[in-house]
Design a protein around this motif. Structure first.
Motif, short mmCIF file in Angstrom:
data_model
loop_
_atom_site.label_atom_id
_atom_site.label_comp_id
_atom_site.label_asym_id
_atom_site.label_seq_id
_atom_site.Cartn_x
_atom_site.Cartn_y
_atom_site.Cartn_z
N GLY A 1 0.59 -1.09 -0.06
CA GLY A 1 -0.03 0.55 -0.04
C GLY A 1 0.56 0.91 0.09
O GLY A 1 2.22 1.12 -0.83
N ASN A 2 0.51 2.13 0.66
CA ASN A 2 1.04 3.18 0.88
C ASN A 2 2.04 3.15 2.12
O ASN A 2 3.20 4.11 1.99
CB ASN A 2 0.26 4.72 0.96
N ALA A 3 2.42 2.48 3.39
CA ALA A 3 2.49 3.04 4.12
C ALA A 3 4.40 2.43 3.86
O ALA A 3 4.30 1.86 3.20
CB ALA A 3 2.56 1.63 4.87
N SER A 4 4.93 3.30 4.71
CA SER A 4 5.83 3.10 4.44
C SER A 4 7.45 1.70 5.11
O SER A 4 8.13 1.39 4.32
CB SER A 4 6.80 4.50 5.35
N GLY A 5 6.13 1.31 5.96
CA GLY A 5 7.19 0.32 6.70
C GLY A 5 5.84 -0.32 7.48
O GLY A 5 4.31 0.03 8.06
N ILE B 1 12.83 3.28 10.02
CA ILE B 1 11.25 2.75 9.33
C ILE B 1 11.24 1.13 10.55
O ILE B 1 10.68 0.82 11.34
CB ILE B 1 10.83 2.13 8.46
N ILE B 2 12.64 0.57 10.32
CA ILE B 2 13.13 -0.75 11.06
C ILE B 2 12.07 -0.68 12.72
O ILE B 2 12.52 -1.23 13.50
CB ILE B 2 13.73 -1.26 10.89
N ILE B 3 13.40 0.82 12.83
CA ILE B 3 13.20 0.61 14.72
C ILE B 3 11.75 1.41 15.10
O ILE B 3 11.83 0.57 15.45
CB ILE B 3 14.06 2.14 14.79
N HIS B 4 10.91 1.67 14.22
CA HIS B 4 9.60 1.84 14.34
C HIS B 4 9.33 0.68 14.36
O HIS B 4 7.93 0.49 15.61
CB HIS B 4 9.18 2.97 13.04
N GLN B 5 9.46 -0.27 12.74
CA GLN B 5 8.29 -1.59 13.23
C GLN B 5 9.19 -2.74 14.47
O GLN B 5 8.30 -3.49 15.29
CB GLN B 5 8.71 -2.31 12.36
N LEU B 6 10.54 -2.66 14.97
CA LEU B 6 11.05 -2.86 16.12
C LEU B 6 10.38 -2.13 17.45
O LEU B 6 9.82 -3.22 17.90
CB LEU B 6 12.48 -2.88 15.92
N LEU B 7 9.47 -1.41 17.74
CA LEU B 7 8.98 -0.93 18.33
C LEU B 7 8.35 -1.42 18.58
O LEU B 7 7.55 -1.24 20.44
CB LEU B 7 9.41 0.87 18.49
N HIS B 8 7.15 -1.50 17.85
CA HIS B 8 6.01 -2.00 17.75
C HIS B 8 6.23 -3.87 18.61
O HIS B 8 4.95 -4.12 18.93
CB HIS B 8 5.55 -2.60 16.41
N ALA B 9 6.97 -4.68 18.29
CA ALA B 9 7.63 -5.79 18.27
C ALA B 9 7.54 -5.93 20.09
O ALA B 9 6.76 -6.71 20.47
CB ALA B 9 8.46 -6.70 17.75
N THR C 1 3.13 6.88 4.05
CA THR C 1 1.98 6.90 4.80
C THR C 1 2.90 6.27 6.44
O THR C 1 3.92 5.54 6.40
CB THR C 1 0.76 6.91 4.66
N LEU C 2 1.92 6.73 7.53
CA LEU C 2 2.58 5.70 8.42
C LEU C 2 2.29 4.39 8.25
O LEU C 2 1.06 4.51 7.14
CB LEU C 2 1.76 6.37 9.85
N CYS C 3 2.57 3.36 8.85
CA CYS C 3 2.60 2.01 9.24
C CYS C 3 1.04 1.93 9.36
O CYS C 3 0.23 2.70 10.53
CB CYS C 3 3.48 1.22 9.92
#
Length: 199
Positions: free
Chosen positions: A101-105, A141-149, A195-197
């Motif tokens: 989609g448009n999400a960065s990650g 972007i990966i930092i953002h996703q790891l913070l979700h984890a 966009t944001l994830c």
């Protein structure tokens, strides 16, 4: 990489002496794409698609984990881990490019679990080229996703006393001197390219 290659027959060239006289004016180079005579034979060449090599995503993943380990002091939601380094050491992470989609990650979170054995992180293929700027943005972007984890219970925005994922991402990125990557990502978001994830 070439759709057509043109081969010129050897007998179409005139013999030229190795050294030209000093007083002779220099000749202008001839464009190789211009066909000038019947001595040119056209040959079709089959081309194969170039496969993008995204080996550098694993570098970005390692950088992101190191940045979080160094600059994020909060414990993971999963109480079995006393810090982020131990959390990362016991989990498996994969990163790949994908037009999501448009999400960065994005990251595949299993809802209502404080942690899961493995995580897949998807990064928008707008960042597919291996450049310095893309590496730095992909790391954020990966930092953002790891913070979700690490904190699956948290939303993007702050709630009550807990900092949201976006705020944590900005704090960590600025402390680790990734503010240029934050600005570049914000510029892409404002232009509507990403966009944001979706988590």
């Amino acid at each position: 990489m070439l759709e057509n290659v043109e081969y010129v027959k050897a007998d179409s060239f005139q013999s030229v002496s190795e050294s030209a006289p000093l007083d002779e004016p220099k000749k202008t180079p001839v464009d190789a794409n211009v066909v000038t005579g019947p001595a040119v034979e056209k040959v079709n060449v089959i081309t194969t698609p170039i496969v993008e090599d995204t080996y550098w995503l694993s570098d970005c993943l390692k950088d992101a984990q190191n940045v979080i380990t160094e600059y994020h002091d909060e414990k993971p939601d999963d109480k079995n881990f006393e810090d982020c380094a131990k959390f990362f050491a016991s989990k498996t992470f994969g990163v790949k490019m994908q037009n999501n989609g448009n999400a960065s990650g994005d990251i595949n979170l299993i809802k209502d679990l404080p942690s899961q054995p493995s995580y897949k992180i998807y990064v928008h293929d707008i960042f597919k080229d291996d450049t310095r700027d893309n590496r730095r943005m992909v790391t954020i972007i990966i930092i953002h996703q790891l913070l979700h984890a690490i904190h699956p219970s948290r939303m993007h925005d702050s709630a009550n006393v807990q900092k949201g994922i976006n705020r944590l991402e900005h704090e960590i990125a600025n402390r680790a001197s990734y503010h240029d990557a934050l600005l570049n990502l914000e510029s892409l978001r404002q232009s509507g390219k990403i966009t944001l994830c979706n988590v």
